[in-house]
Design a protein around this motif. Structure first.
Motif, PDB file in Angstrom:
ATOM      1  N   TRP A  94       0.804  -1.212   0.000  1.00 41.88           N
ATOM      2  CA  TRP A  94       0.000   0.000   0.000  1.00 41.88           C
ATOM      3  C   TRP A  94       0.840   1.266   0.000  1.00 41.88           C
ATOM      4  O   TRP A  94       0.329   2.361  -0.247  1.00 41.88           O
ATOM      5  CB  TRP A  94      -0.948   0.009   1.197  1.00 41.88           C
ATOM      6  CG  TRP A  94      -0.282  -0.130   2.528  1.00 41.88           C
ATOM      7  CD1 TRP A  94      -0.095  -1.267   3.234  1.00 41.88           C
ATOM      8  CD2 TRP A  94       0.308   0.920   3.317  1.00 41.88           C
ATOM      9  NE1 TRP A  94       0.563  -1.017   4.416  1.00 41.88           N
ATOM     10  CE2 TRP A  94       0.814   0.319   4.497  1.00 41.88           C
ATOM     11  CE3 TRP A  94       0.437   2.291   3.156  1.00 41.88           C
ATOM     12  CZ2 TRP A  94       1.448   1.044   5.483  1.00 41.88           C
ATOM     13  CZ3 TRP A  94       1.074   3.019   4.141  1.00 41.88           C
ATOM     14  CH2 TRP A  94       1.564   2.400   5.286  1.00 41.88           C
TER      15      TRP A  94
ATOM     16  N   THR B 137      -9.427   9.429   5.315  1.00 42.01           N
ATOM     17  CA  THR B 137      -8.386   8.417   5.167  1.00 42.01           C
ATOM     18  C   THR B 137      -7.946   8.350   3.708  1.00 42.01           C
ATOM     19  O   THR B 137      -8.503   9.019   2.840  1.00 42.01           O
ATOM     20  CB  THR B 137      -8.907   7.036   5.642  1.00 42.01           C
ATOM     21  OG1 THR B 137      -7.851   6.088   5.606  1.00 42.01           O
ATOM     22  CG2 THR B 137     -10.037   6.555   4.764  1.00 42.01           C
TER      23      THR B 137
ATOM     24  N   ASP C  77      -5.378   5.490   0.902  1.00 39.97           N
ATOM     25  CA  ASP C  77      -4.561   4.279   0.815  1.00 39.97           C
ATOM     26  C   ASP C  77      -3.087   4.559   1.049  1.00 39.97           C
ATOM     27  O   ASP C  77      -2.315   3.642   1.324  1.00 39.97           O
ATOM     28  CB  ASP C  77      -4.770   3.587  -0.540  1.00 39.97           C
ATOM     29  CG  ASP C  77      -4.431   4.497  -1.727  1.00 39.97           C
ATOM     30  OD1 ASP C  77      -3.984   5.648  -1.505  1.00 39.97           O
ATOM     31  OD2 ASP C  77      -4.615   4.056  -2.884  1.00 39.97           O
TER      32      ASP C  77
ATOM     33  N   CYS D 248      -3.358   6.254   9.227  1.00 37.55           N
ATOM     34  CA  CYS D 248      -4.768   5.860   9.102  1.00 37.55           C
ATOM     35  C   CYS D 248      -4.935   4.355   9.271  1.00 37.55           C
ATOM     36  O   CYS D 248      -5.897   3.885   9.886  1.00 37.55           O
ATOM     37  CB  CYS D 248      -5.316   6.284   7.743  1.00 37.55           C
ATOM     38  SG  CYS D 248      -5.260   8.059   7.433  1.00 37.55           S
ATOM     39  N   LYS D 249      -4.020   3.587   8.728  1.00 37.75           N
ATOM     40  CA  LYS D 249      -4.088   2.130   8.841  1.00 37.75           C
ATOM     41  C   LYS D 249      -3.873   1.692  10.288  1.00 37.75           C
ATOM     42  O   LYS D 249      -4.468   0.719  10.747  1.00 37.75           O
ATOM     43  CB  LYS D 249      -3.052   1.496   7.915  1.00 37.75           C
ATOM     44  CG  LYS D 249      -3.286   1.807   6.441  1.00 37.75           C
ATOM     45  CD  LYS D 249      -2.239   1.166   5.558  1.00 37.75           C
ATOM     46  CE  LYS D 249      -2.437   1.593   4.105  1.00 37.75           C
ATOM     47  NZ  LYS D 249      -3.747   1.169   3.556  1.00 37.75           N
TER      48      LYS D 249
ATOM     49  N   GLU E 258      -7.110   2.410  12.114  1.00 43.71           N
ATOM     50  CA  GLU E 258      -8.115   1.418  11.728  1.00 43.71           C
ATOM     51  C   GLU E 258      -7.899   0.105  12.484  1.00 43.71           C
ATOM     52  O   GLU E 258      -8.852  -0.509  12.973  1.00 43.71           O
ATOM     53  CB  GLU E 258      -8.038   1.165  10.220  1.00 43.71           C
ATOM     54  CG  GLU E 258      -9.079   0.183   9.713  1.00 43.71           C
ATOM     55  CD  GLU E 258      -9.050   0.043   8.207  1.00 43.71           C
ATOM     56  OE1 GLU E 258      -9.777  -0.808   7.681  1.00 43.71           O
ATOM     57  OE2 GLU E 258      -8.273   0.778   7.547  1.00 43.71           O
ATOM     58  N   LYS E 259      -6.636  -0.316  12.608  1.00 38.56           N
ATOM     59  CA  LYS E 259      -6.334  -1.576  13.278  1.00 38.56           C
ATOM     60  C   LYS E 259      -6.519  -1.483  14.786  1.00 38.56           C
ATOM     61  O   LYS E 259      -7.121  -2.378  15.407  1.00 38.56           O
ATOM     62  CB  LYS E 259      -4.898  -1.997  12.952  1.00 38.56           C
ATOM     63  CG  LYS E 259      -4.423  -3.227  13.696  1.00 38.56           C
ATOM     64  CD  LYS E 259      -2.965  -3.515  13.383  1.00 38.56           C
ATOM     65  CE  LYS E 259      -2.446  -4.683  14.220  1.00 38.56           C
ATOM     66  NZ  LYS E 259      -1.001  -4.935  13.991  1.00 38.56           N
TER      67      LYS E 259
END
Length: 659
Positions: A75, A568, A570, A575-576, A579-580
């Motif tokens: 990503w 957000t 990619d 951001c990831k 999210e997690k």
């Protein structure tokens, strides 16, 4: 009075647009990421037909970084060099190796570029001489510690003077012979017609990957179903710690734990009184001074290491030969009872005594050989007090089923046991540096006894966990930690000296922390169950995000519910992480079941008008950007970073007016 109030309202009305304009200006300035400086360095001259070699020099702004090419994860958007001058071909790019760093809260480190980097490049120019300009675009997507910014491009240009090749000198006055004309009927290696522009649009530059860099992310291929035995339990205890540490290359925690176990054995009443006796032996056998004592200490530690290494090898060998036993409930149950039974000796409920021949061997000693023999036997001499702990480590080493790892594991314990002897032998004060023996040793032995009971309890739970009620295992561990703390506080009566109180205090703090950790895990498990019940047959076990549109946002404001807008992309690393660690957690999903969740997606290829509209509407300065709105659409809280679900849940409750 009314006139004064009207005047104030008029002034506020006049100032308000200025404040809005000022806020928008600040947001624009904040959003305008500082681009990297890019310079294309080319040689001053080049011969016609030769490859032109240059360097793209890039300097990132302080605190900014871009992603290595090739990237560590799929990503990530890596830096890229592209040529924009017609008929000029970028034939080769050699991207340097980035720095391995943990960025934006991502668990695993990634290769990034920051500071100044140099990217060697090679160009092929069309035929002809004279000054040639080469223009490039440097594509990048960069982040700082708090925000990630959209992909962007910086252009750079360079000049090179292309000179026609000089004619070779005459050979004996004869003109040079022109090369033969190629046979038109001979194959040329391609059947495609030449491109009229002189540049093959399908060609790509040769990319030389950084040396030693990690390959791009790969997908694990599952093993065939028959490749592993069924019902293989997950590793636990020290075996899991050792295995995980070996696989990840992180040995610090592992070595510290094993060394601490060895050091702790020295604090037991069976071993501690032997330290001054052993140091006196070193002094009597080495009258020449410190170097002699250190040499005897080395021999002593070698003896300990050999004994414990041999024990670890035997344990791992037994595990390799009979490892299937650890998958059988009856064996784990029996092993757990044995460990708990052995641990009772550490509370003086019964005594484990040494055989007479070992005691005699410890008394008959002299010189370096005597020190080696003492080291070989000290592990056995510690058995009356530390035998249960050593047996627990033995059982964990057996689960490794690897003799080298077993030897390493027990060897570290042996080094921890022998380290004080070596250190004190090198000091002039020797045994005088030790605190006096006393009741604190009984307290230390009791703490180690609780540790062994914990090992035994772990094996018992492995044997019966399938028959336990749901969540019972969490409560059992919480009860064990609290009960152990109460025992030390109320019933352990070795005395009330400063050393005893310090040992009890530190141990109770650790046990309290462990109880809190298991209670937090229990709450997470309960939330997961609640989430599963809420999801039911519909499978609604994730936040139901609505893509942003003006109509969707108007409908959300009319719904009378709290609105959460998540900005957000990619390319946004943080951001990831959010999210997690936050948005995918069960407690967050449960808390947002009565919330309108809107997703603003600025991923690669986003429509500029969509980006401009959402930026103005929600005040997006950088990503991540998460906004909590009260019912009706009034903005309540803005987050550019989230660490725990509690932060978001508290903000939702605040917006609902429940706080």
């Amino acid at each position: 009075m009314a006139i004064v109030m009207d005047s104030i309202r008029t002034r506020c009305f006049a100032v308000k647009p200025l404040l809005v304009l000022f806020g928008g200006l600040l947001a624009a300035l904040s959003w305008a990421q500082e681009p990297p400086q890019v310079v294309l360095n080319l040689p001053g001259k080049a011969n016609e037909g030769e490859v032109v070699r240059g360097v793209v020099a890039v300097t990132f702004a302080p605190h900014m970084h871009g992603y290595q090419n090739p990237p560590s994860e799929d990503w990530m958007i890596p830096v890229r060099v592209a040529v924009t001058t017609p008929k000029v071909e970028l034939s080769k790019v050699s991207y340097p190796r980035g720095q391995l760093k943990v960025i934006g809260g991502i668990d695993t480190p990634a290769f990034v570029y920051d500071g100044a980097i140099q990217i060697p490049v090679e160009f092929k120019l069309p035929s002809g001489s004279g000054k040639r300009e080469i223009a490039i675009d440097f594509h990048y997507q960069q982040c700082d510690e708090n925000n990630c910014f959209p992909p962007d491009v910086v252009s750079a240009r360079g000049l090179v003077l292309v000179e026609a090749p000089s004619k070779p000198p005459l050979d004996n006055g004869k003109p040079p012979v022109d090369p033969p004309v190629p046979d038109a009927t001979a194959p040329t290696g391609t059947t495609d017609p030449p491109d009229p522009t002189g540049v093959d649009e399908r060609s790509e530059p040769t990319v030389v990957p950084p040396s030693g860099s990690a390959p791009t992310a790969t997908t694990d291929v599952p093993s065939p179903p028959d490749s592993q035995p069924a019902s293989q339990p997950a590793e636990s205890g020290l075996a899991a710690l050792v295995g995980q540490s070996i696989r990840s290359g992180n040995y610090v925690v592992l070595v510290l734990v094993l060394l601490l176990i060895g050091l702790a054995i020295n604090l037991t009443p069976c071993v501690y009184p032997m330290i001054p006796v052993t140091l006196s032996f070193f002094a009597s056998q080495a009258p020449e001074g410190r170097s002699g004592r250190v040499w005897l200490g080395v021999m002593y530690v070698l003896g300990i290491g050999f004994t414990y290494g041999l024990a670890g090898g035997i344990a791992a060998g037994v595990g390799a030969a009979f490892g299937q036993l650890f998958t059988m409930p009856w064996f784990n149950f029996a092993l757990g009872l044995l460990l708990i039974g052995l641990a009772l000796s550490m509370f003086d409920l019964y005594q484990i005594r040494l055989p007479g021949f070992i005691s005699n061997a410890l008394g008959a000693r002299s010189g370096a050989v005597g020190a080696l023999i003492m080291g070989l036997l000290i592990g056995v001499a510690a058995a009356p007090c530390a035998g249960p702990l050593i047996f627990a480590v033995f059982a964990e080493a057996a689960k490794l089923k690897s003799i080298p790892l077993g030897v390493t594991m027990f060897g570290a314990v042996g080094i921890g046991l022998g380290l004080p002897y070596l250190v004190l032998a090198s000091l002039s004060v020797g045994a005088k540096a030790l605190p006096k023996a006393g009741g604190w040793m009984k307290t230390a032995k009791a703490v180690l006894g609780l540790l062994v009971i914990g090992f035994g309890l772990n094996y018992l739970l492995m044997a019966v966990n399938r028959s336990l009620p749901e969540f019972a295992e969490y409560w059992i561990w919480i009860a064990f930690f609290i009960g152990s703390s109460l025992y030390l506080f109320l019933f352990e009566n070795a005395g009330a000296t400063r050393a005893i109180l310090a040992i009890k205090g530190v141990t109770i703090l650790v046990l309290g922390g462990m109880a809190g950790m298991y209670y937090e895990q229990l709450q997470t498990a309960l939330k997961e169950k609640e989430l599963a019940v809420l999801g039911g047959d519909s499978g609604a076990t994730r936040i139901q995000w609505i893509p942003f549109s003006d109509q969707a946002f108007e409908d959300a404001k009319a719904s009378g519910k709290v609105i959460v807008v998540d900005g957000t992309a990619d390319w946004c690393a943080e951001c990831k992480v959010i999210e997690k660690n936050v948005l995918d957690k069960p407690e967050t999903i449960v808390a947002m079941r009565d919330v309108v969740a809107i997703k603003v997606d600025w991923s690669t290829g986003v429509d500029p008008e969509y980006q401009r509209r959402t930026k103005e509407l929600f005040g997006i300065v950088g990503l991540p950007h998460l906004v909590v709105h009260k019912p009706g659409g009034q903005q309540s809280r803005v987050f550019t970073h989230l660490s725990t679900p509690k932060e978001l849940i508290d903000a939702i409750k605040e917006a609902q007016g429940s706080e």
